[in-house]
Scaffold this motif. Sequence first.
Motif, PDB file in Angstrom:
ATOM      1  N   MET A   1     -45.154 -29.878 -83.632  1.00  0.00           N
ATOM      2  CA  MET A   1     -45.577 -29.128 -84.817  1.00  0.00           C
ATOM      3  C   MET A   1     -45.188 -27.653 -84.771  1.00  0.00           C
ATOM      4  SD  MET A   1     -47.157 -30.806 -87.275  1.00  0.00           S
ATOM      5  CE  MET A   1     -48.149 -29.535 -88.066  1.00  0.00           C
ATOM      6  N   ARG A   2     -45.280 -27.037 -83.583  1.00  0.00           N
ATOM      7  CA  ARG A   2     -45.155 -25.574 -83.513  1.00  0.00           C
ATOM      8  C   ARG A   2     -44.123 -25.075 -82.512  1.00  0.00           C
ATOM      9  NH1 ARG A   2     -50.537 -26.910 -83.892  1.00  0.00           N
ATOM     10  NH2 ARG A   2     -51.561 -26.236 -85.825  1.00  0.00           N
ATOM     11  N   GLU A   3     -43.407 -25.963 -81.860  1.00  0.00           N
ATOM     12  CA  GLU A   3     -42.367 -25.548 -80.921  1.00  0.00           C
ATOM     13  C   GLU A   3     -41.402 -26.694 -80.701  1.00  0.00           C
ATOM     14  OE1 GLU A   3     -43.820 -24.734 -77.020  1.00  0.00           O
ATOM     15  OE2 GLU A   3     -44.902 -26.624 -76.854  1.00  0.00           O
TER      16      GLU A   3
ATOM     17  N   TYR B   1     -51.533 -44.355 -78.403  1.00  0.00           N
ATOM     18  CA  TYR B   1     -50.664 -45.339 -79.044  1.00  0.00           C
ATOM     19  C   TYR B   1     -51.067 -45.549 -80.499  1.00  0.00           C
ATOM     20  CZ  TYR B   1     -48.848 -46.414 -74.425  1.00  0.00           C
ATOM     21  OH  TYR B   1     -48.258 -46.319 -73.192  1.00  0.00           O
ATOM     22  N   ALA B   2     -50.057 -45.653 -81.356  1.00  0.00           N
ATOM     23  CA  ALA B   2     -50.262 -45.866 -82.789  1.00  0.00           C
ATOM     24  C   ALA B   2     -49.618 -47.175 -83.214  1.00  0.00           C
ATOM     25  CB  ALA B   2     -49.666 -44.700 -83.583  1.00  0.00           C
ATOM     26  N   ASN B   3     -50.002 -47.646 -84.402  1.00  0.00           N
ATOM     27  CA  ASN B   3     -49.496 -48.930 -84.891  1.00  0.00           C
ATOM     28  C   ASN B   3     -48.257 -48.806 -85.770  1.00  0.00           C
ATOM     29  OD1 ASN B   3     -51.506 -50.556 -83.648  1.00  0.00           O
ATOM     30  ND2 ASN B   3     -52.957 -49.951 -85.223  1.00  0.00           N
ATOM     31  N   SER B   4     -47.895 -47.580 -86.158  1.00  0.00           N
ATOM     32  CA  SER B   4     -46.733 -47.401 -87.030  1.00  0.00           C
ATOM     33  C   SER B   4     -46.214 -45.978 -86.886  1.00  0.00           C
ATOM     34  CB  SER B   4     -47.109 -47.667 -88.496  1.00  0.00           C
ATOM     35  OG  SER B   4     -48.026 -46.694 -88.953  1.00  0.00           O
ATOM     36  N   HIS B   5     -45.009 -45.748 -87.397  1.00  0.00           N
ATOM     37  CA  HIS B   5     -44.420 -44.407 -87.349  1.00  0.00           C
ATOM     38  C   HIS B   5     -45.196 -43.446 -88.253  1.00  0.00           C
ATOM     39  CE1 HIS B   5     -40.809 -45.080 -84.889  1.00  0.00           C
ATOM     40  NE2 HIS B   5     -40.767 -46.287 -85.437  1.00  0.00           N
ATOM     41  N   SER B   6     -45.709 -43.922 -89.365  1.00  0.00           N
ATOM     42  CA  SER B   6     -46.512 -43.053 -90.242  1.00  0.00           C
ATOM     43  C   SER B   6     -47.817 -42.661 -89.554  1.00  0.00           C
ATOM     44  CB  SER B   6     -46.798 -43.762 -91.572  1.00  0.00           C
ATOM     45  OG  SER B   6     -47.502 -44.969 -91.361  1.00  0.00           O
ATOM     46  N   GLU B   7     -48.390 -43.580 -88.784  1.00  0.00           N
ATOM     47  CA  GLU B   7     -49.607 -43.246 -88.035  1.00  0.00           C
ATOM     48  C   GLU B   7     -49.308 -42.229 -86.943  1.00  0.00           C
ATOM     49  OE1 GLU B   7     -52.938 -45.515 -85.277  1.00  0.00           O
ATOM     50  OE2 GLU B   7     -51.991 -46.632 -86.913  1.00  0.00           O
ATOM     51  N   LEU B   8     -48.118 -42.307 -86.346  1.00  0.00           N
ATOM     52  CA  LEU B   8     -47.718 -41.297 -85.364  1.00  0.00           C
ATOM     53  C   LEU B   8     -47.698 -39.911 -86.000  1.00  0.00           C
ATOM     54  CD1 LEU B   8     -44.771 -42.892 -83.317  1.00  0.00           C
ATOM     55  CD2 LEU B   8     -47.055 -42.308 -82.492  1.00  0.00           C
ATOM     56  N   ARG B   9     -47.152 -39.836 -87.217  1.00  0.00           N
ATOM     57  CA  ARG B   9     -47.097 -38.550 -87.914  1.00  0.00           C
ATOM     58  C   ARG B   9     -48.491 -38.033 -88.251  1.00  0.00           C
ATOM     59  NH1 ARG B   9     -42.469 -40.821 -87.959  1.00  0.00           N
ATOM     60  NH2 ARG B   9     -40.515 -39.774 -88.525  1.00  0.00           N
ATOM     61  N   ASN B  10     -49.389 -38.937 -88.578  1.00  0.00           N
ATOM     62  CA  ASN B  10     -50.775 -38.529 -88.848  1.00  0.00           C
ATOM     63  C   ASN B  10     -51.444 -37.981 -87.595  1.00  0.00           C
ATOM     64  OD1 ASN B  10     -50.621 -39.305 -91.537  1.00  0.00           O
ATOM     65  ND2 ASN B  10     -51.400 -41.365 -91.152  1.00  0.00           N
TER      66      ASN B  10
ATOM     67  N   SER C   1     -52.544 -34.006 -87.579  1.00  0.00           N
ATOM     68  CA  SER C   1     -53.987 -33.787 -87.461  1.00  0.00           C
ATOM     69  C   SER C   1     -54.366 -33.095 -86.156  1.00  0.00           C
ATOM     70  CB  SER C   1     -54.735 -35.121 -87.567  1.00  0.00           C
ATOM     71  OG  SER C   1     -54.410 -35.965 -86.474  1.00  0.00           O
ATOM     72  N   GLY C   2     -53.373 -32.875 -85.281  1.00  0.00           N
ATOM     73  CA  GLY C   2     -53.630 -32.171 -84.033  1.00  0.00           C
ATOM     74  C   GLY C   2     -54.171 -33.037 -82.916  1.00  0.00           C
ATOM     75  N   ARG C   3     -54.166 -34.352 -83.091  1.00  0.00           N
ATOM     76  CA  ARG C   3     -54.687 -35.227 -82.046  1.00  0.00           C
ATOM     77  C   ARG C   3     -53.676 -35.440 -80.919  1.00  0.00           C
ATOM     78  NH1 ARG C   3     -56.853 -40.106 -85.628  1.00  0.00           N
ATOM     79  NH2 ARG C   3     -55.373 -39.203 -87.129  1.00  0.00           N
ATOM     80  N   VAL C   4     -52.398 -35.198 -81.191  1.00  0.00           N
ATOM     81  CA  VAL C   4     -51.375 -35.206 -80.144  1.00  0.00           C
ATOM     82  C   VAL C   4     -50.485 -33.981 -80.332  1.00  0.00           C
ATOM     83  CG1 VAL C   4     -51.374 -37.725 -79.909  1.00  0.00           C
ATOM     84  CG2 VAL C   4     -49.769 -36.625 -81.486  1.00  0.00           C
ATOM     85  N   ASP C   5     -49.756 -33.618 -79.274  1.00  0.00           N
ATOM     86  CA  ASP C   5     -48.854 -32.465 -79.333  1.00  0.00           C
ATOM     87  C   ASP C   5     -47.429 -32.871 -79.704  1.00  0.00           C
ATOM     88  OD1 ASP C   5     -50.910 -30.670 -78.333  1.00  0.00           O
ATOM     89  OD2 ASP C   5     -50.600 -31.645 -76.389  1.00  0.00           O
TER      90      ASP C   5
ATOM     91  N   ILE D   1     -43.695 -31.854 -94.194  1.00  0.00           N
ATOM     92  CA  ILE D   1     -44.845 -31.664 -93.303  1.00  0.00           C
ATOM     93  C   ILE D   1     -44.459 -31.167 -91.916  1.00  0.00           C
ATOM     94  CG2 ILE D   1     -46.308 -33.360 -94.484  1.00  0.00           C
ATOM     95  CD1 ILE D   1     -45.442 -35.405 -92.354  1.00  0.00           C
ATOM     96  N   LEU D   2     -43.179 -31.266 -91.565  1.00  0.00           N
ATOM     97  CA  LEU D   2     -42.720 -30.895 -90.230  1.00  0.00           C
ATOM     98  C   LEU D   2     -41.495 -29.994 -90.334  1.00  0.00           C
ATOM     99  CD1 LEU D   2     -42.958 -34.474 -88.669  1.00  0.00           C
ATOM    100  CD2 LEU D   2     -44.569 -32.605 -88.268  1.00  0.00           C
ATOM    101  N   SER D   3     -41.094 -29.431 -89.195  1.00  0.00           N
ATOM    102  CA  SER D   3     -39.918 -28.561 -89.171  1.00  0.00           C
ATOM    103  C   SER D   3     -38.801 -29.197 -88.354  1.00  0.00           C
ATOM    104  CB  SER D   3     -40.272 -27.203 -88.566  1.00  0.00           C
ATOM    105  OG  SER D   3     -39.103 -26.429 -88.359  1.00  0.00           O
ATOM    106  N   ARG D   4     -37.598 -29.174 -88.916  1.00  0.00           N
ATOM    107  CA  ARG D   4     -36.449 -29.712 -88.194  1.00  0.00           C
ATOM    108  C   ARG D   4     -36.141 -28.877 -86.943  1.00  0.00           C
ATOM    109  NH1 ARG D   4     -32.213 -33.234 -89.641  1.00  0.00           N
ATOM    110  NH2 ARG D   4     -33.032 -33.437 -91.755  1.00  0.00           N
ATOM    111  N   ASN D   5     -36.610 -27.645 -86.898  1.00  0.00           N
ATOM    112  CA  ASN D   5     -36.406 -26.800 -85.721  1.00  0.00           C
ATOM    113  C   ASN D   5     -37.235 -27.264 -84.528  1.00  0.00           C
ATOM    114  OD1 ASN D   5     -34.589 -25.024 -86.973  1.00  0.00           O
ATOM    115  ND2 ASN D   5     -36.276 -23.855 -87.877  1.00  0.00           N
ATOM    116  N   TYR D   6     -38.219 -28.113 -84.779  1.00  0.00           N
ATOM    117  CA  TYR D   6     -39.119 -28.528 -83.715  1.00  0.00           C
ATOM    118  C   TYR D   6     -38.929 -30.000 -83.345  1.00  0.00           C
ATOM    119  CZ  TYR D   6     -41.358 -24.087 -84.779  1.00  0.00           C
ATOM    120  OH  TYR D   6     -41.614 -22.752 -85.001  1.00  0.00           O
ATOM    121  N   ILE D   7     -37.676 -30.413 -83.331  1.00  0.00           N
ATOM    122  CA  ILE D   7     -37.346 -31.768 -82.879  1.00  0.00           C
ATOM    123  C   ILE D   7     -36.290 -31.673 -81.780  1.00  0.00           C
ATOM    124  CG2 ILE D   7     -37.897 -32.790 -85.115  1.00  0.00           C
ATOM    125  CD1 ILE D   7     -34.945 -33.014 -85.718  1.00  0.00           C
TER     126      ILE D   7
END
Length: 286
Positions: free
Chosen positions: A147-149, A196-205, A209-213, A226-232
């Motif tokens: 999200m931030r780096e 662990y999540a059940n889908s790629h959309s759940e990963l994004r959630n 939501s700040g539950r993972v970094d 919702i995200l920045s291409r600089n942080y991938i």
Amino acid sequence: MPRTRFALSKTTLISLAALLATLMWLMGRQLVPEQVIDFSPILEQYFECQTQAENNRAALTVFIGAESVAKNLAKSLCANVVVAKQFGKVRAVWNHNEDQVLQYVGKGIADLALVKENLMEAVKGESTYGYRVVAAYPDYPAYLIAMREQPRISKEYLLDKRIGLLDYPTSRSGHIIPIQMFKSLNLNLDNMQITYANSHSELRNLLTSGRVDIVSSYWQDSDEAILSRNYITPIEQQVSGSKWYLKMETNNIDLFCAIQQTLIQVAHDQDSSYFSQLTAEPRCQA
């Protein structure tokens, strides 16, 4: 004589205890009503629709991971004239569970399935059941997304991070590739903070939501909102896309062409820039 009296007394006590236990059990059954234990199977996630051939009892079974696509595809197939000539209904099942994938594809239950090529090869679906590629999604890169780096690929950096992965062992971008990377860095999975999540959309959630970094996934145009291409950070440049397989136990060309055309049409209606890029393999010469 004393020993004989003692033996008789002990036998009598045991008999009385057994009789008392039986009476208590019978009284308990009368006081407490019997309850039937329900061992119902786990509810299956599916959608069914009827074709124009109402008297035809044959069903076209579709297996896919996404509910929305499953429903839209089923409706389109039910409205197809060629499908209606051969089937009375379409049953679309959606599930990410690997056991379900092996059940539907490994046992040839699915007539049409969206799966990874490596999984189809593992269950020998093409040679056993005659599965044939109808259409395929393009290859794509896999990324660590934050999200931030911009994530760094190092043991020291990743060890303290909360990481989101897919609970889907056959997913390359969401599970296989990041796990392989962690192991190459000598990271012990038991010591890492993995959710662990059940889908790629759940990963994004989980990420937003700040539950993972960090999450491991693919990048799509809608992520820009919702995200920045600089942080991938890329961890694999070429991940093979999923493919649609049709069970072709007979040379059913009419069905092959009808399903291919329907898949392409449904793909064009998708909002995702990636999932709209479905290629016919090979294109049917109707």
